[in-house]
Structure formats: structure tokens, C-alpha cells
Design an enzyme around this catalytic site. Structure first.
Site, PDB file in Angstrom:
ATOM      1  N   ASP A  87      -1.259  -1.227   5.846  1.00  0.00           N
ATOM      2  CA  ASP A  87      -1.457  -0.906   7.093  1.00  0.00           C
ATOM      3  C   ASP A  87      -3.124  -0.712   7.604  1.00  0.00           C
ATOM      4  OD1 ASP A  87      -2.563   2.491   6.827  1.00  0.00           O
ATOM      5  OD2 ASP A  87      -1.960   1.213   5.089  1.00  0.00           O
ATOM      6  N   ASP A  99       0.842  -1.153   0.075  1.00  0.00           N
ATOM      7  CA  ASP A  99       0.121  -0.041   0.001  1.00  0.00           C
ATOM      8  C   ASP A  99       0.894   1.193   0.012  1.00  0.00           C
ATOM      9  OD1 ASP A  99      -2.495   1.424   0.356  1.00  0.00           O
ATOM     10  OD2 ASP A  99      -1.867   1.674   2.192  1.00  0.00           O
ATOM     11  N   ASP A 135      -0.348   5.181   1.076  1.00  0.00           N
ATOM     12  CA  ASP A 135      -0.549   6.091   1.984  1.00  0.00           C
ATOM     13  C   ASP A 135      -0.823   5.407   3.482  1.00  0.00           C
ATOM     14  OD1 ASP A 135      -0.511   8.527   0.247  1.00  0.00           O
ATOM     15  OD2 ASP A 135      -2.752   8.111  -0.030  1.00  0.00           O
TER      16      ASP A 135
END
Length: 232
Positions: A175, A13, A15
Site C-alpha cells: 500500500d 505488507d 499495516d
């Protein structure tokens, strides 16, 4: 500890995983809200809205303002957010600690690496260029490149096809629960990083194959020497 011996490639990922982008996203959405006569949300609140792409970010912002938003207002806010984000994308954003060094070591060990993000595709290249990490990725899949965004597994199915891999050969590192659910849906192994943007809840609740505190902890998980050992 999970067995990652079959892993040939890693997908990440962006951001909240590689880049702490809340400052720039918050500036852009707040400028757009204020321009439309609505209250600014602030960085802490915007951080809880990130993860499902810009359209959902805008919807969450409008819901928070309790404005009786029409589809036209949502479209206008998205357009103004894009306008401001193009100007503020570098504003206060930073790489999380040891991201660049870890990516460099993974590349040196021959791992294929991909970026799979819900971020609007238009904004990915400028972000990667800002931090000089674009060359590490042989594949970049943004939020506009598939019909369904994470947590749907479609972006990871596309990554597997493009890279020519079986599901058990790709490790997805994210995250948020969107990342973990997408990986699990695609049959891929997954790692959850505890420091990112996950709606204020622990990444462990999504049951990734393992949870790490630091990005550089990926190296020993894959059987590689740690950054600290390399410095000795």
C-alpha cells in the site's frame, strides 16, 4: 492489464494493507509522547508516519514535536512505544474489508503466501493471532529479520530464497511506495492498493504494475473468480 500468469506466490505488507492498525499505533505513540512530557500527535498525523518501521516512526514523532532529541531520548521513546504497543495492539485495529475471505480463496487455489513487513517482528504474531489469519502464511519476515527494511529489496530477496522462487514468480502486494520500490528493486511484479498508508500521496505515483481499489480485486487480476461470483 499486467500479465501475472507466471505468479506462483504472493507476498503482502501488513499495516495499511491487511490490517488498519493506525488506531493502536497512534494510541501507543501518544501514550509514550505524553509520558515524556511531549504533546500527543493524534491518529490522523500518526497515519502519515507509518511505513518504515518503529525506529523511523519514533524519529518522525520527535521531529514533529520539535524537541531537541538526543539519541538517548529517541531510544527511550522507542522503548516506551514498545511497552504501550504491547498493551494496545488490539485497540481499534481491524482487518480491511474482504481480506480474510480473499486470503482463504488464494490459499484454496494453491498459492504460497508470505508476509513481508517493516513491523517489529515481536508484534507480528500477536496481530496475526488477533485476526486469525496467521495460518495462511508459510513465511513471515518482519522488520528485525533483515539488515535493511523496505524500500530496500533485501526482505524480498530473503522471501524469494526461502520460498525457492524466481523473481518473476512472486507478486508483492502493498500500500505504500516502500512496498513498490522494494518489489521493483528485487525484480518482482507488484500491485498497489489505493486505500492504505502512503504518506498522503497516490500509490499510482510509484508505478506499480497495477493499482487496485479493493483487496478482493486481487482475485480477478490473477484470473480467479471474484468473491461476488462465488456467492452466486
Amino acid at each position: 492489464m499486467a500479465d501475472f500468469s507466471a505468479i506462483r506466490a504472493l507476498a503482502f505488507d501488513l499495516d495499511g494493507m491487511l490490517v488498519d492498525s493506525v488506531p493502536s499505533l497512534a494510541v501507543a505513540i501518544d501514550l509514550a509522547l505524553v509520558e515524556m512530557g511531549l504533546p500527543p500527535a493524534g491518529e490522523a498525523r500518526v497515519g502519515t508516519w507509518i511505513g518504515n518501521g518503529a525506529d523511523i516512526l519514533v524519529q518522525r514523532a520527535l521531529c514533529w514535536t520539535e524537541a531537541a532529541a538526543s539519541p538517548q531520548q529517541a531510544s527511550q521513546l522507542r522503548e516506551r512505544f514498545d511497552h504501550f504497543y504491547a498493551q494496545t495492539i488490539d485497540s481499534g485495529s481491524r482487518l480491511f474489508p474482504q481480506v480474510k475471505e480473499t486470503l482463504a480463496h488464494l490459499a484454496a487455489q494453491g498459492y504460497l503466501m508470505a508476509l513481508v513487513t517493516n513491523k517489529p517482528t515481536l508484534f507480528i504474531a500477536p496481530s496475526l493471532a488477533t485476526f486469525a489469519i496467521g495460518d495462511y502464511f508459510s513465511l513471515v519476515i518482519g522488520g528485525d529479520d533483515v539488515a535493511e527494511k523496505k524500500p530496500h529489496p533485501a526482505p524480498l530477496y530473503l522471501a524469494l530464497g526461502k520460498l525457492g522462487l524466481r523473481a518473476n514468480e512472486l507478486l508483492f502486494v502493498g500500500d505504500s511506495r516502500n512496498d513498490i520500490q522494494a518489489a521493483q528493486g528485487a525484480g518482482c511484479r507488484c500491485v498497489g492498493l489505493a486505500y492504505g498508508y502512503n504518506y498522503g500521496e497516490s500509490i499510482a505515483l510509484s508505478h506499480p504494475d497495477c493499482v487496485l481499489e479493493r483487496f478482493a480485486d486481487l482475485l480477478p487480476v490473477l484470473g480467479l473468480s471474484s468473491l461476488e461470483d462465488q456467492e452466486i
